[in-house]
Design a protein around this motif. Structure first.
Motif, PDB file in Angstrom:
ATOM      1  N   ARG A  16       0.858  -1.145   0.096  1.00 55.91           N
ATOM      2  CA  ARG A  16      -0.222  -0.037   0.054  1.00 55.91           C
ATOM      3  C   ARG A  16       0.757   1.268   0.070  1.00 55.91           C
ATOM      4  NH1 ARG A  16      -3.073  -0.513   4.494  1.00 55.91           N
ATOM      5  NH2 ARG A  16      -4.265  -2.310   3.429  1.00 55.91           N
ATOM      6  N   CYS A  59       3.916   1.717  -1.260  1.00 49.89           N
ATOM      7  CA  CYS A  59       4.456   1.804  -2.663  1.00 49.89           C
ATOM      8  C   CYS A  59       3.273   2.284  -3.810  1.00 49.89           C
ATOM      9  CB  CYS A  59       5.046   0.469  -2.980  1.00 49.89           C
ATOM     10  SG  CYS A  59       6.586   0.190  -2.217  1.00 49.89           S
ATOM     11  N   LYS A  60       2.205   1.682  -3.499  1.00 47.66           N
ATOM     12  CA  LYS A  60       1.155   2.084  -4.582  1.00 47.66           C
ATOM     13  C   LYS A  60       0.894   3.671  -4.068  1.00 47.66           C
ATOM     14  CE  LYS A  60      -3.584   1.169  -5.855  1.00 47.66           C
ATOM     15  NZ  LYS A  60      -4.595   0.261  -5.486  1.00 47.66           N
ATOM     16  N   ASP A  61       0.790   3.952  -2.786  1.00 48.13           N
ATOM     17  CA  ASP A  61       0.325   5.199  -2.575  1.00 48.13           C
ATOM     18  C   ASP A  61       1.039   6.561  -2.971  1.00 48.13           C
ATOM     19  OD1 ASP A  61      -2.111   4.373  -1.480  1.00 48.13           O
ATOM     20  OD2 ASP A  61      -1.314   4.534   0.763  1.00 48.13           O
ATOM     21  N   GLN A  89       7.811   1.281  -7.645  1.00 50.56           N
ATOM     22  CA  GLN A  89       7.456  -0.025  -7.770  1.00 50.56           C
ATOM     23  C   GLN A  89       8.024  -0.694  -6.487  1.00 50.56           C
ATOM     24  OE1 GLN A  89       9.962  -1.437 -10.997  1.00 50.56           O
ATOM     25  NE2 GLN A  89       9.200  -3.297 -11.012  1.00 50.56           N
ATOM     26  N   TRP A  90       7.054  -1.659  -6.006  1.00 52.60           N
ATOM     27  CA  TRP A  90       7.451  -2.546  -4.980  1.00 52.60           C
ATOM     28  C   TRP A  90       8.196  -3.580  -5.545  1.00 52.60           C
ATOM     29  CZ3 TRP A  90       4.081  -6.425  -2.091  1.00 52.60           C
ATOM     30  CH2 TRP A  90       4.488  -6.802  -0.913  1.00 52.60           C
TER      31      TRP A  90
END
Length: 105
Positions: A34, A36-38, A42-43
């Motif tokens: 979450r 990384c997405k926010d 890139q995770w």
């Protein structure tokens, strides 16, 4: 009889410890993904690695396990950066890592 009872208690404690560790690991993965997405990064490796475990008191004064997890992310697809999550029980208490890039003006 006593050794059987001891073995049963030891098995129960082991099962509880394993279950708690799995739940915390899954929670750390979700928080890392979450974050990384926010932040729009890139995770990498889709994984977290446990770094440290210790006993701490939670906000209610009860003892709980504090776990530190490490994860990696990339802003450009080439460089790797380390992020850290701190969980007290399954509660996120610290996040050091990706933050959204400020807009370019």
């Amino acid at each position: 009889m006593t050794s059987a009872l001891f073995a049963l208690i030891a098995f129960g404690l082991g099962a509880w410890a394993w279950s708690s560790a799995q739940a915390a690991h899954q929670s750390a993965r979700l928080h890392g993904m979450r974050a990384c997405k926010d932040a729009g990064v890139q995770w990498l490796d889709q994984a977290v690695q446990l770094e440290r475990v210790r006993l701490r008191r939670n906000r209610h004064g009860r003892m709980a396990l504090e776990r530190w997890y490490r994860f990696e992310y990339s802003r450009d697809g080439e460089s790797r950066h380390a992020g850290r999550l701190i969980l007290l029980g399954e509660q996120l208490t610290g996040l050091y890592g990706p933050s959204p890039e400020p807009p370019v003006t």
